[in-house]
Scaffold this motif. Structure first.
Motif, short mmCIF file in Angstrom:
data_model
loop_
_atom_site.label_atom_id
_atom_site.label_comp_id
_atom_site.label_asym_id
_atom_site.label_seq_id
_atom_site.Cartn_x
_atom_site.Cartn_y
_atom_site.Cartn_z
N PRO A 1 0.81 -1.22 0.00
CA PRO A 1 0.00 0.00 0.00
C PRO A 1 0.84 1.27 0.00
CG PRO A 1 0.30 -0.79 2.23
CD PRO A 1 1.15 -1.64 1.36
N VAL A 2 1.98 1.25 -0.70
CA VAL A 2 2.89 2.40 -0.68
C VAL A 2 2.80 3.18 -1.98
CG1 VAL A 2 5.31 3.10 -0.64
CG2 VAL A 2 4.50 1.34 0.95
N THR A 3 2.66 4.50 -1.85
CA THR A 3 2.69 5.40 -3.00
C THR A 3 4.09 5.97 -3.14
OG1 THR A 3 0.38 6.03 -2.62
CG2 THR A 3 1.69 7.48 -4.03
N HIS A 4 4.62 6.00 -4.37
CA HIS A 4 5.99 6.46 -4.59
C HIS A 4 6.03 7.76 -5.39
CE1 HIS A 4 9.57 6.79 -7.24
NE2 HIS A 4 10.19 6.60 -6.09
N PHE A 5 6.94 8.67 -4.97
CA PHE A 5 7.28 9.87 -5.73
C PHE A 5 8.79 9.93 -5.82
CE2 PHE A 5 3.12 10.98 -4.01
CZ PHE A 5 2.49 11.56 -5.10
N ASP A 6 9.31 10.46 -6.92
CA ASP A 6 10.77 10.53 -7.06
C ASP A 6 11.36 11.79 -6.45
OD1 ASP A 6 10.12 12.48 -8.91
OD2 ASP A 6 10.76 11.33 -10.66
N SER A 7 10.52 12.70 -5.96
CA SER A 7 11.01 13.90 -5.28
C SER A 7 9.87 14.55 -4.52
CB SER A 7 11.59 14.91 -6.29
OG SER A 7 10.56 15.46 -7.09
N ILE A 8 10.24 15.38 -3.56
CA ILE A 8 9.23 16.15 -2.84
C ILE A 8 8.52 17.12 -3.79
CG2 ILE A 8 8.98 18.05 -1.18
CD1 ILE A 8 8.86 15.45 0.18
N ASP A 9 9.26 17.68 -4.75
CA ASP A 9 8.64 18.58 -5.72
C ASP A 9 7.55 17.87 -6.51
OD1 ASP A 9 10.22 20.70 -4.95
OD2 ASP A 9 11.71 20.41 -6.53
N ALA A 10 7.80 16.62 -6.89
CA ALA A 10 6.79 15.85 -7.62
C ALA A 10 5.56 15.62 -6.76
CB ALA A 10 7.38 14.53 -8.08
N MET A 11 5.78 15.41 -5.47
CA MET A 11 4.66 15.20 -4.56
C MET A 11 3.88 16.50 -4.35
SD MET A 11 4.73 13.47 -0.77
CE MET A 11 3.25 13.41 0.25
N ARG A 12 4.62 17.61 -4.24
CA ARG A 12 3.96 18.91 -4.06
C ARG A 12 3.08 19.25 -5.26
NH1 ARG A 12 9.03 21.37 -2.64
NH2 ARG A 12 9.37 21.38 -0.41
N ALA A 13 3.48 18.77 -6.43
CA ALA A 13 2.73 19.09 -7.65
C ALA A 13 1.30 18.54 -7.59
CB ALA A 13 3.45 18.55 -8.88
N VAL A 14 1.10 17.48 -6.82
CA VAL A 14 -0.24 16.88 -6.73
C VAL A 14 -0.83 17.03 -5.33
CG1 VAL A 14 0.26 15.22 -8.56
CG2 VAL A 14 0.70 14.59 -6.18
#
Length: 350
Positions: free
Chosen positions: A119-132
């Motif tokens: 149940p893990v969601t992956h992002f390659d950077s905090i910036d990518a996570m902030r975008a959504v």
């Protein structure tokens, strides 16, 4: 390249050596953690490390009445996430949103292999996570992340402050080069977070970390930020044994004191400035609720309760291996003895 005008800062060198796509150390297809890598981490030692943190996370969620969401920044190969989620499920805690932020392509694949069904969601950077996700509520956790961020290197000479740069000699070898310190940002950081240096003292200045923290704290709407790392306080940085700074490399489990050796092939790291991290948090409304050595933290949060009795005479049985791992985390000169834990909580939380 003998011209000093062609020298680059240490922070630029570290960015290239560590993070260049396909060529930088963290971006290469190679084993980095564990016996076949270059260094060990507490989470790689045993799943008990994550088990302790699962209970700590649950208590923080309850105390601050937060949504059950953990964002692990620099999630590595997913071992810590796996152990946390295993313990979380075993304890019957409420459903947990777990987000892994990891830029390494090889580690990202391992995370996806471990959690191919969730149940893990992956992002390659905090910036990518902030975008959504424009803001975050929950717990941000990072183990051995800040020490890997690029740093600039300065030295106080009799005639004034100098910056240690990276250049190339006439034979094509990397070399250090001193230039008068002209970067006003570095000078301002020194004044604010270190003060006066001793003659001959070399120290690393984490501008990249400072700027990154500013953005991170501003993104957290409600919650806690937790860092596990090795570093020193402002007072400790004045100890005689640190007059030459702390920047070094790790290559095949050997400490390499020359950070210019094996570019792109070894980990580069420096001890972090804990008082700076605390100060950046305080500016953003985060108070330091806990700051202590990792060994005492693990003991105070139930590590020894994970020890199990066993009648097995097999020293390699799962129970014996788990008990050895627990002891290895708290023994004198264990990996925990070099680490500190900082938990910062947002002021005004419910």
């Amino acid at each position: 390249m003998s011209s000093p005008d062609k020298a680059i800062s240490y922070s630029d060198y570290m960015s290239l050596a560590l993070y260049t796509p396909q060529l930088g150390y963290y971006q290469k297809e190679r084993e980095k953690i564990g016996r076949n890598g270059d260094f060990y981490t507490s989470s790689a030692a045993s799943e008990v490390f994550g088990a302790v943190w699962a209970d700590v996370f649950y208590r923080v969620f309850q105390e601050q009445q937060l949504p059950f969401a953990v964002c692990e920044i620099g999630a590595g190969d997913g071992r810590f996430a796996k152990s946390v989620l295993n313990e979380w499920k075993a304890k019957g805690y409420p459903p947990l949103e777990y987000i892994a932020v990891e830029s390494s392509p090889s580690h990202t694949r391992k995370i996806k292999d471990r959690f191919y069904e969730g149940p893990v969601t992956h992002f390659d950077s905090i910036d990518a996570m902030r975008a959504v996700r424009s803001s975050f509520q929950g717990i941000l956790f990072a183990n051995e992340l800040l020490d890997a961020m690029p740093v600039d290197v300065v030295k106080k000479e009799v005639h004034g402050m100098a910056e240690i740069m990276v250049s190339i000699d006439n034979k094509g070898n990397l070399m250090e080069l001193e230039k008068p310190l002209q970067n006003t940002e570095l000078l301002m950081w020194i004044d604010e977070h270190i003060g006066d240096l001793s003659i001959g003292q070399t120290i690393e200045i984490p501008l990249a970390m400072t700027n990154w923290l500013t953005a991170l704290y501003g993104w957290v709407e409600d919650g806690a930020v937790i860092f596990v790392d090795y570093g020193y306080t402002r007072q400790e940085w004045r100890m005689p044994q640190l007059l030459n700074g702390s920047l070094r490399g790790y290559y095949r489990h050997q400490q390499i004191n020359d950070p210019l050796k094996f570019p792109g092939e070894m980990d580069l790291t420096s001890h972090i400035h804990w008082d700076c991290v605390k100060a950046m948090g305080e500016k953003a409304g985060f108070r330091a609720a806990c700051f202590q050595g990792q060994s005492s933290f693990l003991l105070e949060n139930g590590l020894l309760e994970l020890l199990q009795d066993s009648s097995s005479l097999d020293p390699f049985s799962p129970v014996h291996k788990k008990n050895r791992a627990i002891r290895s985390l708290i023994m004198e000169d264990s990996i925990s003895s070099y680490f500190q834990v900082l938990i910062q909580k947002k002021d005004g939380c419910r």
